[in-house]
Write an enzyme that holds these catalytic residues in place. Sequence first.
Site, PDB file in Angstrom:
ATOM      1  N   GLY A  33       0.970  -1.039  -0.057  1.00 59.10           N
ATOM      2  CA  GLY A  33      -0.095  -0.029   0.060  1.00 59.10           C
ATOM      3  C   GLY A  33       0.773   1.200   0.080  1.00 59.10           C
ATOM      4  N   GLU A  41       1.576   2.046  -3.532  1.00 55.75           N
ATOM      5  CA  GLU A  41       0.255   2.359  -4.253  1.00 55.75           C
ATOM      6  C   GLU A  41      -0.095   3.767  -3.868  1.00 55.75           C
ATOM      7  OE1 GLU A  41      -1.749  -1.328  -2.596  1.00 55.75           O
ATOM      8  OE2 GLU A  41      -2.860  -1.071  -4.393  1.00 55.75           O
TER       9      GLU A  41
HETATM   10  N1  COA Z   1       3.103  -3.213   9.798  1.00 56.50           N
HETATM   11  C1  COA Z   1       3.266  -3.222  10.906  1.00 56.50           C
HETATM   12  N2  COA Z   1       4.622  -3.175  11.345  1.00 56.50           N
HETATM   13  C2  COA Z   1       5.621  -2.822  10.444  1.00 56.50           C
HETATM   14  C3  COA Z   1       5.253  -3.097   9.230  1.00 56.50           C
HETATM   15  C4  COA Z   1       3.913  -3.298   8.678  1.00 56.50           C
HETATM   16  N3  COA Z   1       3.755  -3.166   7.372  1.00 56.50           N
HETATM   17  N4  COA Z   1       6.573  -2.727   8.608  1.00 56.50           N
HETATM   18  C5  COA Z   1       7.370  -2.786   9.324  1.00 56.50           C
HETATM   19  N5  COA Z   1       6.935  -2.941  10.685  1.00 56.50           N
HETATM   20  C6  COA Z   1       7.288  -2.851  12.197  1.00 56.50           C
HETATM   21  C7  COA Z   1       8.385  -3.821  12.102  1.00 56.50           C
HETATM   22  O1  COA Z   1       7.535  -5.274  12.660  1.00 56.50           O
HETATM   23  C8  COA Z   1       9.104  -3.699  13.493  1.00 56.50           C
HETATM   24  O2  COA Z   1       8.605  -3.681  14.678  1.00 56.50           O
HETATM   25  P1  COA Z   1       9.065  -4.486  15.851  1.00 56.50           P
HETATM   26  O3  COA Z   1      10.368  -3.641  15.901  1.00 56.50           O
HETATM   27  O4  COA Z   1       8.180  -4.209  16.939  1.00 56.50           O
HETATM   28  O5  COA Z   1       9.536  -5.832  15.508  1.00 56.50           O
HETATM   29  C9  COA Z   1       9.466  -2.120  12.917  1.00 56.50           C
HETATM   30  O6  COA Z   1       8.210  -2.000  12.202  1.00 56.50           O
HETATM   31  C10 COA Z   1      10.795  -2.066  12.301  1.00 56.50           C
HETATM   32  O7  COA Z   1      10.724  -2.953  11.074  1.00 56.50           O
HETATM   33  P2  COA Z   1      12.175  -3.450  10.312  1.00 56.50           P
HETATM   34  O8  COA Z   1      11.706  -4.691   9.522  1.00 56.50           O
HETATM   35  O9  COA Z   1      12.981  -4.090  11.507  1.00 56.50           O
HETATM   36  O10 COA Z   1      12.635  -2.347   9.661  1.00 56.50           O
HETATM   37  P3  COA Z   1      13.497  -2.169   8.230  1.00 56.50           P
HETATM   38  O11 COA Z   1      13.850  -0.655   8.510  1.00 56.50           O
HETATM   39  O12 COA Z   1      14.639  -3.174   8.699  1.00 56.50           O
HETATM   40  O13 COA Z   1      12.592  -2.720   7.118  1.00 56.50           O
HETATM   41  C11 COA Z   1      10.536  -2.503   5.781  1.00 56.50           C
HETATM   42  C12 COA Z   1      11.514  -1.923   6.740  1.00 56.50           C
HETATM   43  C13 COA Z   1       9.439  -1.913   5.414  1.00 56.50           C
HETATM   44  C14 COA Z   1      11.333  -3.036   4.542  1.00 56.50           C
HETATM   45  C15 COA Z   1      10.169  -4.054   6.383  1.00 56.50           C
HETATM   46  O14 COA Z   1       9.881  -3.608   7.890  1.00 56.50           O
HETATM   47  C16 COA Z   1       9.058  -4.723   5.490  1.00 56.50           C
HETATM   48  O15 COA Z   1       9.427  -4.969   4.629  1.00 56.50           O
HETATM   49  N6  COA Z   1       7.904  -4.482   6.262  1.00 56.50           N
HETATM   50  C17 COA Z   1       6.769  -5.429   5.842  1.00 56.50           C
HETATM   51  C18 COA Z   1       6.185  -4.625   4.478  1.00 56.50           C
HETATM   52  C19 COA Z   1       5.001  -5.162   4.080  1.00 56.50           C
HETATM   53  O16 COA Z   1       5.038  -6.649   3.605  1.00 56.50           O
HETATM   54  N7  COA Z   1       4.019  -4.672   3.753  1.00 56.50           N
HETATM   55  C20 COA Z   1       2.775  -5.269   3.144  1.00 56.50           C
HETATM   56  C21 COA Z   1       1.789  -4.256   2.721  1.00 56.50           C
HETATM   57  S1  COA Z   1       0.594  -5.138   1.932  1.00 56.50           S
END
Ligand code: COA
Length: 267
Positions: free
Chosen positions: A118, A121
């Site tokens: 999203g 998006e």
């Molecule tokens: N929803 C909720 N929490 C999220 C999140 C999401 N979409 N994306 C990241 N977070 C949270 C993580 O769970 C983490 O929380 P914690 O410290 O309590 O474990 C915190 O944000 C930091 O995330 P982290 O992955 O350690 O950060 P990063 O900088 O290394 O990576 C991203 C950032 C965005 C690349 C990675 O978090 C990611 O791929 N997130 C998932 C995105 C996703 O799949 N979205 C789907 C949408 S349909």
Amino acid sequence: MTFETLNLETLDVEARANGVQVITINRPARRNAMNSQMMCDLGACFAECYKDPDNARCLVLTGAGDKAFCAGADLKERHDMDEQVWGRQHALLEQAMRAMSQVPVPMIAMVNGAAIGGGLELALACDFIYAAPHVRFAMSEVTLGIIPGAMGTQNLPRAVGLRRAKQLILTGAPFTADEALRWGLVNEVVPVDQLRDDVLRVADHIASNAPIAVRQAKKALDHSADLDRAAGYAFELEAYNRTIATEDRHEGINAFNEKRRPVFKGR
Ligand code: COA
């Protein structure tokens, strides 16, 4: 735009002197993921832009911090959500996206960190995108058992073509800012310490142009992918005719002939 009265909990809005407004998605601890509150805030914010377009000449959408523009839906909030609540929550996002697609003022995505699902998006729903080199993009929904639901299947093919969009959406695979640039998804990739200055320069440039003309041009451009050429041209002329009666049209031609910079008032 009177954003102050909206009590936005997840967005910061900075109004700059020249009519540029910077909207910052502000949940950095969750990588600016969209929870239900943010979906409401985005909807309210974009609806306000529609109601009162005269107060802004250009909008910039960005994320707090340098880790993420927006990590998509808040997957922690969605954990254990039942079908009904999920559907009702998604309806908030649908309202926000419809409101966003009707914002009459140009909006630039300043993508300063990951734009996933999203989040990508949201960037695609802006008029164009500037990104930092370290940004990772993905349209990752199918890896989570869903599909893009914030206009991704409509806006991505319009940006990169149908075949590339199919590759990106059906694999859900991440891609780099340079790839996004090469495919035409991103307009410019700019070093992170220069990104804000460059985007604000472009926003200032847009803000210095005649606001009614800019809004009419955006409206006509937005129809270019949806109408055949004859109908699109008819629409363009409707938009053109709205500019003829404006004071700014007189100001533009007078300034040229008087060898000075025009001062547009949006009238
Ligand atoms: N929803 C909720 N929490 C999220 C999140 C999401 N979409 N994306 C990241 N977070 C949270 C993580 O769970 C983490 O929380 P914690 O410290 O309590 O474990 C915190 O944000 C930091 O995330 P982290 O992955 O350690 O950060 P990063 O900088 O290394 O990576 C991203 C950032 C965005 C690349 C990675 O978090 C990611 O791929 N997130 C998932 C995105 C996703 O799949 N979205 C789907 C949408 S349909």
